[in-house]
Design a protein around this motif. Sequence first.
Motif, short mmCIF file in Angstrom:
data_model
loop_
_atom_site.label_atom_id
_atom_site.label_comp_id
_atom_site.label_asym_id
_atom_site.label_seq_id
_atom_site.Cartn_x
_atom_site.Cartn_y
_atom_site.Cartn_z
N ASP A 38 0.82 -1.21 0.00
CA ASP A 38 0.00 0.00 0.00
C ASP A 38 0.86 1.27 0.00
O ASP A 38 0.39 2.35 0.35
N PHE A 39 2.14 1.13 -0.35
CA PHE A 39 3.05 2.27 -0.47
C PHE A 39 3.64 2.27 -1.88
O PHE A 39 3.79 1.22 -2.50
N LYS A 40 3.98 3.44 -2.36
CA LYS A 40 4.77 3.57 -3.60
C LYS A 40 6.24 3.72 -3.20
O LYS A 40 6.57 4.48 -2.30
N HIS A 41 7.13 3.00 -3.89
CA HIS A 41 8.57 3.16 -3.69
C HIS A 41 9.09 3.99 -4.85
O HIS A 41 9.06 3.54 -6.00
N LEU A 42 9.49 5.21 -4.57
CA LEU A 42 9.85 6.13 -5.66
C LEU A 42 11.00 7.05 -5.26
O LEU A 42 11.45 7.07 -4.12
N GLY A 43 11.48 7.77 -6.24
CA GLY A 43 12.54 8.74 -6.00
C GLY A 43 11.96 10.08 -5.60
O GLY A 43 10.94 10.52 -6.14
N GLN A 44 12.63 10.73 -4.67
CA GLN A 44 12.19 12.05 -4.20
C GLN A 44 13.38 12.99 -4.20
O GLN A 44 14.39 12.73 -3.56
N ILE A 45 13.26 14.08 -4.94
CA ILE A 45 14.33 15.07 -5.06
C ILE A 45 13.85 16.40 -4.50
O ILE A 45 12.81 16.91 -4.91
N GLU A 46 14.60 16.94 -3.58
CA GLU A 46 14.30 18.26 -3.03
C GLU A 46 15.23 19.26 -3.70
O GLU A 46 16.45 19.08 -3.71
N ALA A 47 14.66 20.31 -4.30
CA ALA A 47 15.46 21.28 -5.05
C ALA A 47 14.88 22.68 -4.86
O ALA A 47 13.72 22.84 -4.47
N VAL A 48 15.69 23.68 -5.14
CA VAL A 48 15.24 25.07 -5.07
C VAL A 48 15.59 25.76 -6.38
O VAL A 48 16.62 25.45 -7.00
N PRO A 49 14.76 26.70 -6.82
CA PRO A 49 15.06 27.42 -8.06
C PRO A 49 16.26 28.33 -7.88
O PRO A 49 16.44 28.94 -6.82
N THR A 50 17.09 28.41 -8.90
CA THR A 50 18.27 29.27 -8.84
C THR A 50 18.02 30.62 -9.50
O THR A 50 18.88 31.50 -9.45
N SER A 51 16.84 30.79 -10.11
CA SER A 51 16.49 32.08 -10.70
C SER A 51 14.98 32.26 -10.65
O SER A 51 14.22 31.29 -10.56
N ALA A 52 14.54 33.51 -10.71
CA ALA A 52 13.11 33.81 -10.59
C ALA A 52 12.31 33.30 -11.78
O ALA A 52 11.09 33.08 -11.67
N ASP A 53 12.96 33.12 -12.92
CA ASP A 53 12.22 32.70 -14.11
C ASP A 53 12.31 31.19 -14.38
O ASP A 53 11.97 30.72 -15.46
#
Length: 232
Positions: free
Chosen positions: A127-142
């Motif tokens: 009852d779980f999905k095993h997946l990849g999780q990436i945490e990221a932040v934008p480096t520019s406003a656009d």
Amino acid sequence: MGAQWKTKHKMDAANARGRIFTKLAKEIMVAARNGADPSMNAKLRAAVEAAKKASMPKDTLERAIKKGAGLLDGPVNYETVVYEGFAPHQVPVIVECLTDNKNRSAQSMRILFRKGQLGSSGSVSWDFKHLGQIEAVPTSADADLELAAIEAGAQDFEQGEDGEVIFLTESTDLDAVAKALPDFGYEVHSAKLVYRANNPVSLDDAARAEVEAFLDAIDNDDDVQNVYVGLA
């Protein structure tokens, strides 16, 4: 996901940092068994990035790499062991341990799950999905979030609480997506495989507090690396 039940400021800051560094060092040591060069070892690269994000001291990081690669103090014998079961109120739980003594871990889990129910392999992971999780932040406003997700090969994305973006991938695509995201204006802070519940359980405050106490006790065990829970 995973440790989302934790309340802010619950633990003393110094103790919390120490536990985080210990877990990160174990991940680095295990990853480094397949090579001490992060540029050639995707798992190690992800572990190093997570350690840098947590502000792990450079000498601690480098020592963990050397120890894991067998260049210091002999070989590392940590193994990953996964336990499945239920917290109180039938909340599904997956526990990942990284241990040098499987018998000790098994005994600890049997004791810790007395207030819940320890299950067999597959009892809740279906009852779980095993997946990849990436945490990221934008480096520019656009930076274009949707374009970045599509072009990098992510399956989905969601906004985090502190301005970061969570990109979700197939488990086999995690490293490729993490490598591609900087080309589309995103700096990767962490990349890891996780479990996400398909049908998280909703509880009232009293029941939730009981489950949180159960999860905290498990998370405080020295062999426990990650805890994933189907709790809304």
